[in-house]
Design an enzyme around this catalytic site. Structure first.
Site, PDB file in Angstrom:
ATOM      1  N   GLU A   7       0.833  -1.198   0.000  1.00 18.00           N
ATOM      2  CA  GLU A   7       0.000   0.000   0.000  1.00 18.00           C
ATOM      3  C   GLU A   7       0.869   1.249   0.000  1.00 18.00           C
ATOM      4  OE1 GLU A   7      -3.382  -2.640   0.928  1.00 18.00           O
ATOM      5  OE2 GLU A   7      -1.378  -2.542   1.779  1.00 18.00           O
ATOM      6  N   THR A   8       0.372   2.272  -0.696  1.00 18.34           N
ATOM      7  CA  THR A   8       0.903   3.624  -0.588  1.00 18.34           C
ATOM      8  C   THR A   8      -0.228   4.505  -0.065  1.00 18.34           C
ATOM      9  OG1 THR A   8       2.506   3.335  -2.370  1.00 18.34           O
ATOM     10  CG2 THR A   8       1.864   5.587  -1.854  1.00 18.34           C
TER      11      THR A   8
END
Length: 271
Positions: A44-45
């Site tokens: 995830e970002t």
């Protein structure tokens, strides 16, 4: 703009779960955020933007390299750590994140540097194991449930079975689920954790589809193990290659997840 990489649910670099954290000043296009997440290639970002909102301090959104997700624990922990670590937020102040689908999530920082996140509990209701699940995992389910995140929670025989899984990613991707959480009781009670788990998200993650440490999965694991163990506070160890500990306390329909994080990169995104 400022971009950090933070290892979450660990006290040392190159363990736990890495997340990109992009500190925005203004709203950004969702397509651009998705392209940056694909470039970063972390599970995830996160994108954090200050808000003029009396009920929340920042907007928070999470993207895998493939899709935007409704809830992500490790990238929330990473985002809060980044805000405290950069001095954007005073160490003693709570942080309230407004999210698109999971409401307002509050993170507080303790004197020892650990961060506690107030998340919704998403308990799993028992279901029949989907066709092909046992073969895809390479282990027989003892108990299978599904929750509102469309995650499957699967209990297997023991800790060794969880650690030894050699899941078939392609086969798991054919099963109707955001992810598959596999869990078992700790082999040695009192050894620092109460249960182990692994998380496979073949439909949303790249590579082998395994997430190193998954906060959102513990929103299902906490009510499951709290009921089994007869106490609200439990500790899980996610037994991926990187590994990480998540402390969880069930509070009604909420779960407080606690962990630590380490910044490993602090730089400038030049696009």
């Amino acid at each position: 703009m400022r971009m950090l990489v933070v290892d979450a649910f660990t006290a040392r670099p190159f363990a736990g779960n890495p997340a990109g954290v992009c500190l925005l000043q203004d709203a950004a296009d969702a397509g651009w955020m998705q392209r940056v997440a694909a470039e970063m290639k972390h599970s995830e970002t996160a994108y954090v933007r200050p808000l003029p909102d009396p009920d929340a301090d920042f907007e928070l959104r999470w993207f895998t390299p493939l899709v935007e997700v409704a809830l992500c624990g490790h990238a929330t922990l990473a985002s809060a750590h980044a805000l405290y670590d950069t001095g954007t937020v005073d160490a003693g102040a709570p942080i309230r994140f407004r999210t698109r689908e999971s409401g307002v999530l509050t993170v507080t920082r303790a004197a020892d540097g650990s961060l506690s996140m107030d998340f919704p509990a998403v308990p799993a209701a028992r279901v029949d194991p989907p066709e092909g699940l046992a073969g895809a995992l390479g282990a027989a389910p003892l108990w299978t449930g599904r929750n509102d995140q469309n995650d499957l929670l699967v209990e297997v025989a023991d800790e060794a079975s969880v650690r030894g899984l050699a899941a078939d990613t392609a086969a798991l991707g054919e099963i109707d689920a955001r992810g598959v959480i596999v869990t078992a009781a700790a082999a040695e009670p009192g050894g620092g954790y109460d249960f182990v788990s692994r998380f496979f998200g073949a439909r949303v993650l790249l590579g082998d589809g395994e997430d190193p440490v998954t906060g959102s999965a513990h929103c299902a694991l906490a009510p499951f193990w709290a009921a089994r163990l007869g106490r609200a506070a439990v500790t899980g160890y996610q037994a991926s290659e990187r590994g990480g500990y998540v402390r969880a306390e069930l509070r009604g329909d909420r779960v407080v997840l606690t962990g630590t994080a380490v910044t490993v990169l602090d730089g400038t995104l030049r696009i």
